[in-house]
Design an enzyme around this catalytic site. Structure first.
Site, PDB file in Angstrom:
ATOM      1  N   SER A 127       0.837  -1.194   0.000  1.00  0.00           N
ATOM      2  CA  SER A 127       0.000   0.000   0.000  1.00  0.00           C
ATOM      3  C   SER A 127       0.873   1.246   0.000  1.00  0.00           C
ATOM      4  O   SER A 127       1.995   1.245   0.539  1.00  0.00           O
ATOM      5  CB  SER A 127      -0.846  -0.047   1.273  1.00  0.00           C
ATOM      6  OG  SER A 127      -1.402   1.206   1.550  1.00  0.00           O
ATOM      7  N   TYR A 152      -1.834  -1.852  11.056  1.00  0.00           N
ATOM      8  CA  TYR A 152      -2.096  -2.326   9.691  1.00  0.00           C
ATOM      9  C   TYR A 152      -0.970  -1.899   8.751  1.00  0.00           C
ATOM     10  O   TYR A 152      -0.383  -2.712   8.035  1.00  0.00           O
ATOM     11  CB  TYR A 152      -3.441  -1.792   9.172  1.00  0.00           C
ATOM     12  CG  TYR A 152      -3.603  -1.965   7.679  1.00  0.00           C
ATOM     13  CD1 TYR A 152      -3.861  -3.222   7.126  1.00  0.00           C
ATOM     14  CD2 TYR A 152      -3.450  -0.885   6.791  1.00  0.00           C
ATOM     15  CE1 TYR A 152      -3.973  -3.390   5.753  1.00  0.00           C
ATOM     16  CE2 TYR A 152      -3.555  -1.051   5.424  1.00  0.00           C
ATOM     17  CZ  TYR A 152      -3.819  -2.300   4.905  1.00  0.00           C
ATOM     18  OH  TYR A 152      -3.915  -2.481   3.545  1.00  0.00           O
ATOM     19  N   LYS A 156       2.256  -4.038   6.514  1.00  0.00           N
ATOM     20  CA  LYS A 156       2.673  -3.941   5.109  1.00  0.00           C
ATOM     21  C   LYS A 156       4.183  -3.688   5.029  1.00  0.00           C
ATOM     22  O   LYS A 156       4.881  -4.276   4.218  1.00  0.00           O
ATOM     23  CB  LYS A 156       1.906  -2.828   4.393  1.00  0.00           C
ATOM     24  CG  LYS A 156       0.408  -3.111   4.251  1.00  0.00           C
ATOM     25  CD  LYS A 156       0.127  -4.357   3.430  1.00  0.00           C
ATOM     26  CE  LYS A 156      -1.329  -4.717   3.378  1.00  0.00           C
ATOM     27  NZ  LYS A 156      -1.600  -6.056   2.831  1.00  0.00           N
TER      28      LYS A 156
HETATM   29  P1  NAD Z   1     -10.895  -7.575   1.264  1.00  0.00           P
HETATM   30  O1  NAD Z   1     -11.110  -7.600   2.737  1.00  0.00           O
HETATM   31  O2  NAD Z   1     -12.076  -7.316   0.397  1.00  0.00           O
HETATM   32  O3  NAD Z   1     -10.203  -8.931   0.783  1.00  0.00           O
HETATM   33  C1  NAD Z   1      -9.358  -9.689   1.581  1.00  0.00           C
HETATM   34  C2  NAD Z   1      -9.868 -11.115   1.578  1.00  0.00           C
HETATM   35  O4  NAD Z   1      -9.001 -11.922   2.370  1.00  0.00           O
HETATM   36  C3  NAD Z   1     -11.259 -11.253   2.181  1.00  0.00           C
HETATM   37  O5  NAD Z   1     -12.077 -11.991   1.293  1.00  0.00           O
HETATM   38  C4  NAD Z   1     -11.038 -12.034   3.487  1.00  0.00           C
HETATM   39  O6  NAD Z   1     -12.137 -12.879   3.787  1.00  0.00           O
HETATM   40  C5  NAD Z   1      -9.779 -12.804   3.163  1.00  0.00           C
HETATM   41  N1  NAD Z   1      -8.930 -13.160   4.310  1.00  0.00           N
HETATM   42  C6  NAD Z   1      -8.491 -12.358   5.309  1.00  0.00           C
HETATM   43  N2  NAD Z   1      -7.699 -13.053   6.135  1.00  0.00           N
HETATM   44  C7  NAD Z   1      -7.615 -14.317   5.652  1.00  0.00           C
HETATM   45  C8  NAD Z   1      -6.961 -15.497   6.055  1.00  0.00           C
HETATM   46  N3  NAD Z   1      -6.208 -15.546   7.160  1.00  0.00           N
HETATM   47  N4  NAD Z   1      -7.109 -16.615   5.303  1.00  0.00           N
HETATM   48  C9  NAD Z   1      -7.876 -16.611   4.196  1.00  0.00           C
HETATM   49  N5  NAD Z   1      -8.535 -15.526   3.759  1.00  0.00           N
HETATM   50  C10 NAD Z   1      -8.398 -14.387   4.484  1.00  0.00           C
HETATM   51  O7  NAD Z   1      -9.741  -6.502   0.981  1.00  0.00           O
HETATM   52  P2  NAD Z   1      -9.244  -5.881  -0.378  1.00  0.00           P
HETATM   53  O8  NAD Z   1      -9.622  -4.446  -0.389  1.00  0.00           O
HETATM   54  O9  NAD Z   1      -9.607  -6.751  -1.517  1.00  0.00           O
HETATM   55  O10 NAD Z   1      -7.671  -5.920  -0.128  1.00  0.00           O
HETATM   56  C11 NAD Z   1      -6.845  -6.961  -0.637  1.00  0.00           C
HETATM   57  C12 NAD Z   1      -5.422  -6.717  -0.225  1.00  0.00           C
HETATM   58  O11 NAD Z   1      -5.002  -5.437  -0.707  1.00  0.00           O
HETATM   59  C13 NAD Z   1      -5.194  -6.680   1.285  1.00  0.00           C
HETATM   60  O12 NAD Z   1      -3.951  -7.263   1.546  1.00  0.00           O
HETATM   61  C14 NAD Z   1      -5.160  -5.194   1.596  1.00  0.00           C
HETATM   62  O13 NAD Z   1      -4.410  -4.945   2.744  1.00  0.00           O
HETATM   63  C15 NAD Z   1      -4.473  -4.661   0.356  1.00  0.00           C
HETATM   64  N6  NAD Z   1      -4.756  -3.244   0.098  1.00  0.00           N
HETATM   65  C16 NAD Z   1      -6.053  -2.821  -0.019  1.00  0.00           C
HETATM   66  C17 NAD Z   1      -6.314  -1.471  -0.237  1.00  0.00           C
HETATM   67  C18 NAD Z   1      -7.737  -0.968  -0.334  1.00  0.00           C
HETATM   68  O14 NAD Z   1      -7.928   0.252  -0.208  1.00  0.00           O
HETATM   69  N7  NAD Z   1      -8.726  -1.808  -0.563  1.00  0.00           N
HETATM   70  C19 NAD Z   1      -5.255  -0.557  -0.361  1.00  0.00           C
HETATM   71  C20 NAD Z   1      -3.941  -1.030  -0.255  1.00  0.00           C
HETATM   72  C21 NAD Z   1      -3.703  -2.391  -0.032  1.00  0.00           C
HETATM   73  N1  UFG Z   2     -12.995  10.711   3.677  1.00  0.00           N
HETATM   74  C1  UFG Z   2     -13.989  11.630   3.975  1.00  0.00           C
HETATM   75  N2  UFG Z   2     -15.158  11.161   4.495  1.00  0.00           N
HETATM   76  C2  UFG Z   2     -15.391   9.833   4.699  1.00  0.00           C
HETATM   77  C3  UFG Z   2     -14.365   8.907   4.376  1.00  0.00           C
HETATM   78  C4  UFG Z   2     -13.169   9.387   3.874  1.00  0.00           C
HETATM   79  O1  UFG Z   2     -13.818  12.839   3.810  1.00  0.00           O
HETATM   80  O2  UFG Z   2     -16.471   9.473   5.187  1.00  0.00           O
HETATM   81  C5  UFG Z   2     -11.740  11.223   3.106  1.00  0.00           C
HETATM   82  C6  UFG Z   2     -10.517  10.898   3.953  1.00  0.00           C
HETATM   83  O3  UFG Z   2     -10.315  11.916   4.902  1.00  0.00           O
HETATM   84  C7  UFG Z   2      -9.426  10.844   2.898  1.00  0.00           C
HETATM   85  C8  UFG Z   2     -10.150  10.355   1.633  1.00  0.00           C
HETATM   86  O4  UFG Z   2     -11.524  10.569   1.875  1.00  0.00           O
HETATM   87  O5  UFG Z   2      -8.960  12.127   2.651  1.00  0.00           O
HETATM   88  C9  UFG Z   2      -9.913   8.883   1.364  1.00  0.00           C
HETATM   89  O6  UFG Z   2     -10.203   8.144   2.549  1.00  0.00           O
HETATM   90  P1  UFG Z   2     -10.294   6.562   2.558  1.00  0.00           P
HETATM   91  O7  UFG Z   2     -10.631   6.141   3.944  1.00  0.00           O
HETATM   92  O8  UFG Z   2     -11.190   6.090   1.466  1.00  0.00           O
HETATM   93  O9  UFG Z   2      -8.813   6.105   2.148  1.00  0.00           O
HETATM   94  P2  UFG Z   2      -7.416   6.383   2.852  1.00  0.00           P
HETATM   95  O10 UFG Z   2      -6.578   7.095   1.851  1.00  0.00           O
HETATM   96  O11 UFG Z   2      -7.555   6.991   4.167  1.00  0.00           O
HETATM   97  O12 UFG Z   2      -6.891   4.908   3.087  1.00  0.00           O
HETATM   98  C10 UFG Z   2      -7.029   3.859   2.116  1.00  0.00           C
HETATM   99  C11 UFG Z   2      -7.153   2.520   2.820  1.00  0.00           C
HETATM  100  C12 UFG Z   2      -5.881   2.171   3.539  1.00  0.00           C
HETATM  101  C13 UFG Z   2      -4.747   2.203   2.573  1.00  0.00           C
HETATM  102  C14 UFG Z   2      -4.681   3.537   1.876  1.00  0.00           C
HETATM  103  C15 UFG Z   2      -3.631   3.545   0.811  1.00  0.00           C
HETATM  104  O13 UFG Z   2      -8.228   2.562   3.747  1.00  0.00           O
HETATM  105  O14 UFG Z   2      -5.978   0.865   4.014  1.00  0.00           O
HETATM  106  O15 UFG Z   2      -5.951   3.835   1.262  1.00  0.00           O
HETATM  107  O16 UFG Z   2      -3.808   2.459  -0.061  1.00  0.00           O
HETATM  108  F1  UFG Z   2      -3.584   2.011   3.239  1.00  0.00           F
END
Ligand code: NAD
Ligand code: UFG
Length: 345
Positions: A127, A152, A156
């Protein structure tokens, strides 16, 4: 013969979109997911889009015996994409051990089993959170890693170090680490998308739920930042674009003709920052639906502004984000309407 990819967390948000792209690119997929943050019904959506139901194993990746059994039952897995992780920043502050255990044990188990089962490479979901508040934007992969602001985020950073140490020790595996910026949107078919648990923390699901009348109003967390309109800036990346990058990373990592480094890191973003207020307006003009919002206080721990320099992914992976944000917003809205009608039926 088609290459076989293990997708951990493959029924989750990014995982399910990636399974679709992998299958459409001709890969065979095996999903393992413990359904802690997803629903098995996602497999129906994947099957409808691709015409093929992926192999699904319900199981927890922190259990090495379950993984060992999976590798024995589905021999010949060439590569892994490790999405399985817990990802709620706020929850990780309250339950740090759960996050360290889940995210790190999953990775350790996979790495440990890779040489034993001849798996050649692992793509890891990292991330942009590893950069913290950048000193300048856009930010490229050489920027310093800042102290993590949550358990969290720390998982990473530690995961990236574990992978690097393992590969530098001479382990016979390769890795591509992908640092995602802010993934949003849904598949254009509206058959798969993000399924937030309870009240969403992230902007886009909160926004679409507000537009749908499920939430009264969206709170914009602060309008007094040092940005043109005062709200925070992020690099919002369409989830299908993001999924496609995984296919390209996998192809490069497993290709024997390409002399690639054993470990490579790529930013995945569009290269453009959008403020919260700009994103709301992009949604409104794309859908014609108004989003009631108010300006609230800053959210603790928020980064003011961050957007990617994706040149490395553009030049080396041959990947570029291509879906315009208005289309991403329309897809997010179509998905919201579909999940509403399902929960009402
Ligand atoms: P998500 O929660 O939708 O998907 C993760 C999946 O992993 C889920 O289906 C959950 O049931 C499964 N899971 C969790 N722990 C497990 C375990 N121990 N064994 C088997 N399955 C397990 O999340 P996502 O948004 O699809 O994110 C996927 C990956 O990308 C994650 O590693 C997350 O940290 C990373 N990531 C996500 C974002 C974001 O904003 N969505 C940003 C940066 C990085
Ligand atoms: N925001 C609002 N109102 C809301 C929710 C969010 O104004 O109700 C704003 C936040 O302040 C931020 C922007 O929208 O400025 C984006 O917020 P998100 O929560 O959607 O995303 P973040 O950038 O805070 O974080 C996300 C994931 C993290 C990840 C990061 C970078 O939640 O897990 O992106 O990948 F690490």
């Amino acid at each position: 013969m088609a290459q076989k990819i293990l997708v951990t967390g493959g029924t989750g948000y990014i995982g399910s979109h990636t399974v679709v792209e992998l299958q459409q690119a001709g890969y065979e997929t095996v999903i393992i997911d413990n359904l802690s943050n997803s629903n098995v019904g996602v497999l129906d959506g994947i099957e409808k889009i691709t015409g093929k139901r992926p192999v699904f194993v319900e199981g927890d990746c922190t259990d090495i015996d379950i993984l060992r059994r999976l590798f024995s039952e589905y021999p010949g897995i060439d590569g892994i994409i490790n999405f399985a992780a817990s990802k709620a920043v706020g929850e990780s502050v309250k339950e740090p051990l759960l996050y360290y255990r889940n995210n790190l044990c999953t990775l350790l188990n996979l790495l440990e089993l890779m040489p034993e089962f001849g798996v050649r490479g692992i793509v890891f979901s990292s991330s942009c959170t590893v950069y913290g508040e950048p000193d300048r934007n856009p930010i490229d992969e050489s920027a310093p890693i800042k102290n993590a602001t949550s358990p969290y985020g720390n998982t990473k950073q530690i995961s990236e170090e574990i992978i690097t140490d393992f590969i530098n020790s001479g382990a016979p595996v390769k890795s591509v680490i992908l640092r995602y910026f802010n993934p949003i949107g849904a598949h254009p078919s509206a058959l798969i998308g993000e399924l937030p648990n309870g009240i969403p923390n992230n902007l886009v699901p909160y926004l679409t739920q507000t537009a749908a009348g499920i939430r009264k109003e969206l709170t914009v967390f602060g309008d007094d930042y040092d940005t043109p309109d005062g709200s925070c800036i992020r690099d919002y990346i369409d989830v299908v674009d993001l999924a496609k990058a995984h296919v390209m990373a996998m192809r490069r990592m497993l290709s024997s003709s390409e002399d690639t480094d054993r470990i490579e890191i790529f930013n995945l973003g569009t290269g453009h920052g959008l403020s919260v207020l700009e994103l709301i307006s992009a949604f409104e003009s794309a859908t014609g639906v108004r989003v009631p919002y108010r300006i609230g206080a800053r959210r603790e721990g928020d980064i003011e502004k961050i957007w990617a320099d994706p040149a490395k992914a553009n030049n080396i992976l041959g990947w570029t984000a291509s879906v315009p944000v208005t289309e991403t917003m329309r897809n997010a809205w179509a998905w919201q309407l579909r999940t509403d009608s399902k929960s009402n039926s």
